[in-house]
Design a protein around this motif. Structure first.
Motif, PDB file in Angstrom:
ATOM      1  N   TYR A  93      -3.277  -7.665   7.904  1.00 59.57           N
ATOM      2  CA  TYR A  93      -4.483  -7.182   7.230  1.00 59.57           C
ATOM      3  C   TYR A  93      -4.966  -5.853   7.819  1.00 59.57           C
ATOM      4  O   TYR A  93      -6.134  -5.662   8.114  1.00 59.57           O
ATOM      5  CB  TYR A  93      -5.592  -8.227   7.271  1.00 59.57           C
ATOM      6  CG  TYR A  93      -5.179  -9.564   6.715  1.00 59.57           C
ATOM      7  CD1 TYR A  93      -4.654  -9.671   5.429  1.00 59.57           C
ATOM      8  CD2 TYR A  93      -5.292 -10.716   7.467  1.00 59.57           C
ATOM      9  CE1 TYR A  93      -4.245 -10.890   4.914  1.00 59.57           C
ATOM     10  CE2 TYR A  93      -4.900 -11.947   6.950  1.00 59.57           C
ATOM     11  CZ  TYR A  93      -4.377 -12.023   5.679  1.00 59.57           C
ATOM     12  OH  TYR A  93      -3.981 -13.222   5.172  1.00 59.57           O
ATOM     13  N   GLY A  95      -5.278  -3.112   6.367  1.00 58.50           N
ATOM     14  CA  GLY A  95      -6.050  -2.315   5.423  1.00 58.50           C
ATOM     15  C   GLY A  95      -5.206  -1.397   4.560  1.00 58.50           C
ATOM     16  O   GLY A  95      -5.739  -0.641   3.756  1.00 58.50           O
ATOM     17  N   CYS A 115      -9.556   3.163  -1.214  1.00 60.83           N
ATOM     18  CA  CYS A 115      -9.530   2.659  -2.585  1.00 60.83           C
ATOM     19  C   CYS A 115      -9.334   3.827  -3.533  1.00 60.83           C
ATOM     20  O   CYS A 115      -9.878   4.906  -3.330  1.00 60.83           O
ATOM     21  CB  CYS A 115     -10.849   1.967  -2.920  1.00 60.83           C
ATOM     22  SG  CYS A 115     -11.170   0.504  -1.919  1.00 60.83           S
ATOM     23  N   ASN A 130       1.498  -5.402   0.489  1.00 62.70           N
ATOM     24  CA  ASN A 130       0.046  -5.306   0.380  1.00 62.70           C
ATOM     25  C   ASN A 130      -0.525  -5.909   1.659  1.00 62.70           C
ATOM     26  O   ASN A 130      -0.625  -7.121   1.799  1.00 62.70           O
ATOM     27  CB  ASN A 130      -0.460  -6.062  -0.850  1.00 62.70           C
ATOM     28  CG  ASN A 130      -1.963  -5.920  -1.029  1.00 62.70           C
ATOM     29  OD1 ASN A 130      -2.647  -5.381  -0.157  1.00 62.70           O
ATOM     30  ND2 ASN A 130      -2.465  -6.411  -2.144  1.00 62.70           N
ATOM     31  N   GLN A 132      -3.556  -4.948   2.902  1.00 60.05           N
ATOM     32  CA  GLN A 132      -4.969  -4.588   2.941  1.00 60.05           C
ATOM     33  C   GLN A 132      -5.744  -5.748   3.584  1.00 60.05           C
ATOM     34  O   GLN A 132      -5.160  -6.722   4.011  1.00 60.05           O
ATOM     35  CB  GLN A 132      -5.475  -4.341   1.518  1.00 60.05           C
ATOM     36  CG  GLN A 132      -4.747  -3.187   0.831  1.00 60.05           C
ATOM     37  CD  GLN A 132      -5.233  -3.024  -0.592  1.00 60.05           C
ATOM     38  OE1 GLN A 132      -6.158  -2.275  -0.839  1.00 60.05           O
ATOM     39  NE2 GLN A 132      -4.618  -3.754  -1.515  1.00 60.05           N
ATOM     40  N   THR A 133      -7.044  -5.650   3.628  1.00 64.32           N
ATOM     41  CA  THR A 133      -7.821  -6.754   4.177  1.00 64.32           C
ATOM     42  C   THR A 133      -7.598  -8.011   3.332  1.00 64.32           C
ATOM     43  O   THR A 133      -7.301  -7.927   2.137  1.00 64.32           O
ATOM     44  CB  THR A 133      -9.320  -6.399   4.253  1.00 64.32           C
ATOM     45  OG1 THR A 133      -9.765  -6.007   2.958  1.00 64.32           O
ATOM     46  CG2 THR A 133      -9.563  -5.280   5.250  1.00 64.32           C
ATOM     47  N   THR A 136      -7.611  -8.702  -0.697  1.00 59.22           N
ATOM     48  CA  THR A 136      -7.869  -7.475  -1.456  1.00 59.22           C
ATOM     49  C   THR A 136      -6.743  -7.232  -2.456  1.00 59.22           C
ATOM     50  O   THR A 136      -5.572  -7.290  -2.101  1.00 59.22           O
ATOM     51  CB  THR A 136      -8.001  -6.270  -0.504  1.00 59.22           C
ATOM     52  OG1 THR A 136      -9.046  -6.545   0.420  1.00 59.22           O
ATOM     53  CG2 THR A 136      -8.314  -4.993  -1.269  1.00 59.22           C
ATOM     54  N   ALA A 138      -4.240  -5.297  -5.253  1.00 54.16           N
ATOM     55  CA  ALA A 138      -3.567  -4.044  -5.587  1.00 54.16           C
ATOM     56  C   ALA A 138      -2.926  -4.262  -6.946  1.00 54.16           C
ATOM     57  O   ALA A 138      -2.378  -5.332  -7.220  1.00 54.16           O
ATOM     58  CB  ALA A 138      -2.515  -3.685  -4.551  1.00 54.16           C
ATOM     59  N   VAL A 170      -5.338   0.749  -5.576  1.00 51.02           N
ATOM     60  CA  VAL A 170      -5.533   0.081  -4.291  1.00 51.02           C
ATOM     61  C   VAL A 170      -6.983  -0.373  -4.175  1.00 51.02           C
ATOM     62  O   VAL A 170      -7.903   0.399  -4.455  1.00 51.02           O
ATOM     63  CB  VAL A 170      -5.165   1.028  -3.126  1.00 51.02           C
ATOM     64  CG1 VAL A 170      -5.414   0.362  -1.796  1.00 51.02           C
ATOM     65  CG2 VAL A 170      -3.714   1.462  -3.251  1.00 51.02           C
ATOM     66  N   CYS A 171      -7.169  -1.620  -3.866  1.00 51.85           N
ATOM     67  CA  CYS A 171      -8.441  -2.311  -3.587  1.00 51.85           C
ATOM     68  C   CYS A 171      -9.475  -2.247  -4.715  1.00 51.85           C
ATOM     69  O   CYS A 171     -10.649  -2.051  -4.490  1.00 51.85           O
ATOM     70  CB  CYS A 171      -9.028  -1.927  -2.243  1.00 51.85           C
ATOM     71  SG  CYS A 171      -9.648  -0.271  -2.028  1.00 51.85           S
ATOM     72  N   TYR A 172      -9.015  -2.425  -5.948  1.00 47.09           N
ATOM     73  CA  TYR A 172      -9.943  -2.523  -7.083  1.00 47.09           C
ATOM     74  C   TYR A 172     -10.191  -3.971  -7.397  1.00 47.09           C
ATOM     75  O   TYR A 172      -9.380  -4.816  -7.309  1.00 47.09           O
ATOM     76  CB  TYR A 172      -9.390  -1.819  -8.316  1.00 47.09           C
ATOM     77  CG  TYR A 172      -9.665  -0.335  -8.290  1.00 47.09           C
ATOM     78  CD1 TYR A 172     -10.929   0.139  -8.554  1.00 47.09           C
ATOM     79  CD2 TYR A 172      -8.666   0.564  -8.008  1.00 47.09           C
ATOM     80  CE1 TYR A 172     -11.180   1.502  -8.549  1.00 47.09           C
ATOM     81  CE2 TYR A 172      -8.927   1.923  -7.992  1.00 47.09           C
ATOM     82  CZ  TYR A 172     -10.182   2.373  -8.262  1.00 47.09           C
ATOM     83  OH  TYR A 172     -10.439   3.718  -8.244  1.00 47.09           O
TER      84      TYR A 172
END
Length: 172
Positions: A93, A95, A115, A130, A132-133, A136, A138, A170-172
């Motif tokens: 994670y 990010g 993002c 992926n 990300q946190t 989250t 993608a 990314v991160c939506y």
């Protein structure tokens, strides 16, 4: 009578830029260093960004890391930035979302932290992580902005067809 002759001198070598010196110091041949710089120059000319090491470009929201010509995986040619923020060497994670040009987390890497919607410059078989946190999303989108694939961190795909993907959200 004294006659003077002009003795030709060898042409001076082209000056070596700091990123070329960095590549040569890392063990690349002059040909590899020049080809690598060509890849970096082409990326910057097409997509923008700022070169931060012999094989890395920083852009708003992320990093592009190029493989050395003739090699499969990226490697650290400086301490300017992490080479790969998604694989086993990175914290879980972290990010980041990472897209690899080749299958098996090989080849050039695009890494996004901020993002946003980013262009996917390559097609063919690649891979992605992926990282990300936790949880989250993608989204990998086609030219009509329809979802080709979605994932939630942590997720990975060892072999993925990039051809229909035009954008990465990314991160939506």
């Amino acid at each position: 009578m004294l006659v003077a002759f002009a003795v030709p001198t060898p042409a001076a070598a082209a000056p070596v830029g700091s990123f070329t010196r960095q590549a040569l110091y890392a063990g690349l041949s002059r040909i590899q260093a020049n080809e690598l710089q060509g890849k970096i120059d082409n990326y910057i000319q097409t997509y923008g960004g700022r070169q931060i090491s012999a094989n890395q470009v920083e852009f708003d929201g992320g990093l592009y890391t190029a493989t050395v010509p003739g090699e499969l995986a990226v490697r650290n040619l400086s301490a300017a930035a992490a080479v790969d923020n998604c694989t086993y060497a990175a914290p879980l994670y972290s990010g980041w979302f990472c897209a690899y040009r080749a299958a098996g987390y090989q080849g050039d890497i695009l890494q996004w932290y901020n993002c946003g919607r980013y262009n996917m410059p390559w097609g063919g078989t690649g891979s992605w992580i992926n990282n990300q946190t936790q949880g989250t999303p993608a989204y990998l989108l086609n030219q009509n902005l329809s979802v080709v694939n979605q994932s939630f961190a942590y997720a990975a795909n060892l072999s993925f067809n990039w051809t229909p993907v035009w954008y990465v959200d990314v991160c939506y």
